[in-house]
Structures are given as structure tokens and as C-alpha cells.
Design a protein around this motif. Sequence first.
Motif, PDB file in Angstrom:
ATOM      1  N   GLU A 181       5.095  -1.508  -9.538  1.00 64.28           N
ATOM      2  CA  GLU A 181       4.495  -0.231  -9.946  1.00 64.28           C
ATOM      3  C   GLU A 181       5.355   0.522 -10.952  1.00 64.28           C
ATOM      4  OE1 GLU A 181       1.576   1.019  -9.182  1.00 64.28           O
ATOM      5  OE2 GLU A 181       0.972  -0.566  -7.801  1.00 64.28           O
ATOM      6  N   GLY A 182       6.451  -0.082 -11.379  1.00 62.93           N
ATOM      7  CA  GLY A 182       7.334   0.565 -12.353  1.00 62.93           C
ATOM      8  C   GLY A 182       8.389   1.442 -11.732  1.00 62.93           C
ATOM      9  N   GLY A 183       8.537   1.361 -10.405  1.00 64.39           N
ATOM     10  CA  GLY A 183       9.562   2.148  -9.725  1.00 64.39           C
ATOM     11  C   GLY A 183      10.884   1.420  -9.657  1.00 64.39           C
ATOM     12  N   GLU A 184      11.828   2.031  -8.973  1.00 62.64           N
ATOM     13  CA  GLU A 184      13.186   1.485  -8.895  1.00 62.64           C
ATOM     14  C   GLU A 184      13.708   1.625  -7.466  1.00 62.64           C
ATOM     15  OE1 GLU A 184      17.702   2.592 -10.506  1.00 62.64           O
ATOM     16  OE2 GLU A 184      15.928   3.648 -11.294  1.00 62.64           O
ATOM     17  N   VAL A 185      14.289   0.554  -6.965  1.00 67.30           N
ATOM     18  CA  VAL A 185      14.970   0.614  -5.670  1.00 67.30           C
ATOM     19  C   VAL A 185      16.334   1.236  -5.913  1.00 67.30           C
ATOM     20  CG1 VAL A 185      15.856  -0.692  -3.711  1.00 67.30           C
ATOM     21  CG2 VAL A 185      13.723  -1.397  -4.806  1.00 67.30           C
ATOM     22  N   ALA A 216       0.835  -1.206   0.000  1.00 69.82           N
ATOM     23  CA  ALA A 216       0.000   0.000   0.000  1.00 69.82           C
ATOM     24  C   ALA A 216       0.866   1.251   0.000  1.00 69.82           C
ATOM     25  CB  ALA A 216      -0.928  -0.006   1.213  1.00 69.82           C
ATOM     26  N   ALA A 217       1.952   1.227   0.768  1.00 69.13           N
ATOM     27  CA  ALA A 217       2.857   2.374   0.809  1.00 69.13           C
ATOM     28  C   ALA A 217       3.513   2.611  -0.540  1.00 69.13           C
ATOM     29  CB  ALA A 217       3.922   2.158   1.886  1.00 69.13           C
ATOM     30  N   ALA A 218       3.962   1.536  -1.183  1.00 71.33           N
ATOM     31  CA  ALA A 218       4.621   1.669  -2.486  1.00 71.33           C
ATOM     32  C   ALA A 218       3.656   2.175  -3.544  1.00 71.33           C
ATOM     33  CB  ALA A 218       5.210   0.322  -2.902  1.00 71.33           C
ATOM     34  N   THR A 219       2.447   1.660  -3.519  1.00 74.92           N
ATOM     35  CA  THR A 219       1.446   2.087  -4.503  1.00 74.92           C
ATOM     36  C   THR A 219       1.116   3.562  -4.325  1.00 74.92           C
ATOM     37  OG1 THR A 219       0.500  -0.139  -4.619  1.00 74.92           O
ATOM     38  CG2 THR A 219      -0.896   1.698  -5.340  1.00 74.92           C
ATOM     39  N   TYR A 220       0.939   3.984  -3.075  1.00 70.91           N
ATOM     40  CA  TYR A 220       0.629   5.392  -2.831  1.00 70.91           C
ATOM     41  C   TYR A 220       1.795   6.297  -3.246  1.00 70.91           C
ATOM     42  CZ  TYR A 220      -0.433   9.794  -0.612  1.00 70.91           C
ATOM     43  OH  TYR A 220      -0.665  11.124  -0.401  1.00 70.91           O
ATOM     44  N   LEU A 221       3.005   5.906  -2.887  1.00 73.16           N
ATOM     45  CA  LEU A 221       4.157   6.757  -3.164  1.00 73.16           C
ATOM     46  C   LEU A 221       4.377   6.952  -4.661  1.00 73.16           C
ATOM     47  CD1 LEU A 221       6.189   8.250  -1.355  1.00 73.16           C
ATOM     48  CD2 LEU A 221       7.750   6.317  -1.619  1.00 73.16           C
ATOM     49  N   THR A 222       4.178   5.886  -5.431  1.00 74.35           N
ATOM     50  CA  THR A 222       4.395   5.994  -6.878  1.00 74.35           C
ATOM     51  C   THR A 222       3.232   6.695  -7.583  1.00 74.35           C
ATOM     52  OG1 THR A 222       3.524   3.735  -7.127  1.00 74.35           O
ATOM     53  CG2 THR A 222       5.922   3.997  -7.027  1.00 74.35           C
ATOM     54  N   LYS A 233       6.757   9.428  -6.822  1.00 76.93           N
ATOM     55  CA  LYS A 233       8.120   9.139  -6.368  1.00 76.93           C
ATOM     56  C   LYS A 233       8.468   7.723  -6.813  1.00 76.93           C
ATOM     57  CE  LYS A 233       8.096  13.025  -4.005  1.00 76.93           C
ATOM     58  NZ  LYS A 233       8.822  14.229  -4.481  1.00 76.93           N
ATOM     59  N   ARG A 234       9.422   7.605  -7.728  1.00 77.31           N
ATOM     60  CA  ARG A 234       9.678   6.299  -8.344  1.00 77.31           C
ATOM     61  C   ARG A 234      11.088   5.764  -8.101  1.00 77.31           C
ATOM     62  NH1 ARG A 234       5.477   4.767 -11.272  1.00 77.31           N
ATOM     63  NH2 ARG A 234       3.863   6.353 -11.618  1.00 77.31           N
ATOM     64  N   ARG A 235      12.015   6.618  -7.735  1.00 81.82           N
ATOM     65  CA  ARG A 235      13.359   6.151  -7.341  1.00 81.82           C
ATOM     66  C   ARG A 235      13.446   6.267  -5.819  1.00 81.82           C
ATOM     67  NH1 ARG A 235      17.970   5.488  -9.620  1.00 81.82           N
ATOM     68  NH2 ARG A 235      19.023   6.821  -8.081  1.00 81.82           N
ATOM     69  N   VAL A 236      13.386   5.154  -5.171  1.00 85.08           N
ATOM     70  CA  VAL A 236      13.280   5.164  -3.714  1.00 85.08           C
ATOM     71  C   VAL A 236      14.429   4.385  -3.093  1.00 85.08           C
ATOM     72  CG1 VAL A 236      11.799   4.670  -1.740  1.00 85.08           C
ATOM     73  CG2 VAL A 236      10.769   5.260  -3.945  1.00 85.08           C
TER      74      VAL A 236
END
Length: 404
Positions: free
Chosen positions: A215-219, A177-183, A188-191
Motif C-alpha cells: 500500500e506504499g507504507g513503511e514498517v 485488510a487491516a493494513a489497507t484500512y490503516l493506510t 497512517k503509513r509509518r507503522v
Amino acid sequence: MRGHLRGTVAVLATAVALLAAGCGGAGRLSGTGGDCDTSRGTLVVGLVAPLSGELSSVGLGMKNSADLAVTQANARCAVPGYHLAVQSQDDRADPATGAAAAATLARDPSIVGVLGPFNSSVAQAVQPVLGEAGVVQISPGSTATTLTRGANAVTAPLRQYQTFFRTVATDAVQGPAAATYLTRAEDKRRVAVVSDGKTYGEGIAEEFAKQLVTEGGEVAARISAPPGGDRARVVAAVAAASPDAVFYGGEYPEGGPLSAALAAAGVRVPVMGGDGVVNPGYVTAGGREGDLGTSVGPPPETLPAAREFVDAYRQAGYPEAIGSYGAFTFDAANVLIDSAVRTLGEDRDWSAALRPEMVRAVQGFHGDGITGPLSFDRFGDVSTDAVTIYRVQGGQWSVVGPAD
């Protein structure tokens, strides 16, 4: 099997001030529910929580909320023939101390069940102790998915202990849920993902990281930050990654100072965490405006029954705040009380031999708590999966809204 928890907060306001000493004669207990027959003795609700140390604000709110539930139950003569009492043990947020506390409680034949603990790492140590003794356990705060579904929670989930339940949703709900909200909401996608090495912190960080990629983000960086370690090293690693945001898997005593240290080093991106950081102590420890957090369930102040609980808590005069887990503890205590009523009926005497029946009563519970509908799946997890997003605004945590 149907429970009735909402009625527990409708006791007259004066009931919350009554103590067990309010007797009207031998074997009787005077309360707003009338003169209670307590001739069969005392049943004990155990509690294991951090009552001292950095997380004591959480643990004391849990302790007081359990006390309120038991006080109200005594006032309405909830368990025929019995007086209820809370026996609290301080685990100091330490697994070994928690295991010893659980062993102390398990040796008491009058224990009907145990509430807690808060920390998932402590829960790992407590589970086998209470499981071996057959004592039912309901945690209002331990969220690590592995506690109920094992190390292979996704591919081969396996219940670890039939005696373990919880009224709080797992990290497998919060982290994604946190990742989905953040992206999606914050773009915010580079976390940079930082975690404290403990069971809870690692679990929620891993769940966040998996969903972030989905979600298409990046660690941008994956960093270990054990409590008391070299914070400058962590800050330098985050700065080198140039992230859009930081996710912290851990608790507020370390999360707040990390946010402050990042800002001091010029890394002014928001820090987000799970329910372990959504505590006033996060802000006082250095958490910044705009930082984000998640917590399980809807905000208590938005639920009518929970508002009654908050009012009753205040009228009882507890010196400590309810905390993030008071409502979940109140619900857990009432599940235990309701299950004891159903196990004993009108005329059975309690003995440790009835512990397996208590486990079955909790497993079959269905009812309405102050945090929402309550029932448990085949793993012992609560059926609700609501998550709320919070943001630091004006020096305190404020509700943003549901995660979805």
C-alpha cells in the motif's frame, strides 16, 4: 450436499433451557421437538478451548455456544436414535495441554468431531493428534494461515491435515485488510509492527507488514514482544521509531497493557490489532480510545439469524458473555451435527469406523450459518472472507464498518 443451519435457531425459546436429563422414559428424550428416540445411545461433540486463565472469556463463550447448539439439536431430535452431548476440555491456551486434551477426546469412540481450539499455537499441537485418529476438527477461532496451507502458503500451499476445518477466515485475510484500512482510511503509513512470538501473532503481523508495503507504507520498526517480557524495551523501541501507528500481532491480555504503556511514555498514536484484541478485556487491560481492531465476518448483531442466536443464548441464562467466537462456534457445532445426520441417515449405528465419512461430510457441506454462507475450500478454509473494522469508542469496541 446442502446443510440447513438457519433453522437451528428457530427452535422454541423454551428449548434452550432443556437438559439431557429431560427423559420421558427409557430410551426417550422429551423436548419441544417431541419425544426423541435415544435408544442408540449418546454421540459426543468434543470441544478444546481455554476455559481457564486470561483467555477464559473467549473459551467459555465458545463452550456455551456449543452447548446451545447441542441443546437445540436434542430438542428437535436432530440425530435419529441418538442423544447429543458436549464434552469440553480446558487447553489453558497451552499447546501441550491442548494436545493432551485432544488425545483424551480421540480415545472416546462416541466422539463424532471436535470443536476448537481458539489459539493457533494450540491448534498446531492438536491437529496431528486428531488427524492421526481420523477425528474431524472444526476450529471457530484459529486463524493462522499455515494451519491449512503450510509454511509456503503463497508459493506452494499444501493442505496439512484433511481432518482440519475452520469457520473463521485466516490471517491472510485479516492482516492485509487491516493494513489497507490503516493506510487508506486513516492515512497512517509509518507503522511499528509488534508481535508476541506465537503462531497467531507472528502470522497476522507478517501478513499486515507485507500489505502495508504494498500500500506504499513503511514498517518503521519490527519488534518482538513475548508475553511477560520487558515491556519497557518494546515501548522504547516503538518511541524511537516515531511511527504514525502501531500494529500489534497478539491477544488482548498483552495488547491492552502495551497500549497503556505507550501512552504513558508519550507515544499516543493508535494501536491496531486483529481479532485477538477485539475483546472487552482489551479495554479493561489498558486499551485506549481510538485504538483499532479487525474481526472476521460481519458483526453478528447485523444478521437476522445471528440475532436469534443472541436472544436464545441470553434466554438460556449462561453466566458468561457470548464472546467474539460464540457465533462461529455455534455454526461449527451445527456443521458437525448436520454432518452426523448425513453420515448416519435413518438407521446406521455410529462407530469410530465412520470417522472418515464424517470428514467427507464436513468437506462437502454447503449451507447458511448465522455468520453467513458456509462451505469449505480444498484446504479446509471457510469460503467467506468478510472482515469488520472496530474502534474503541466510549470505553468499548464499536463497529466502524466493513474493511472494504
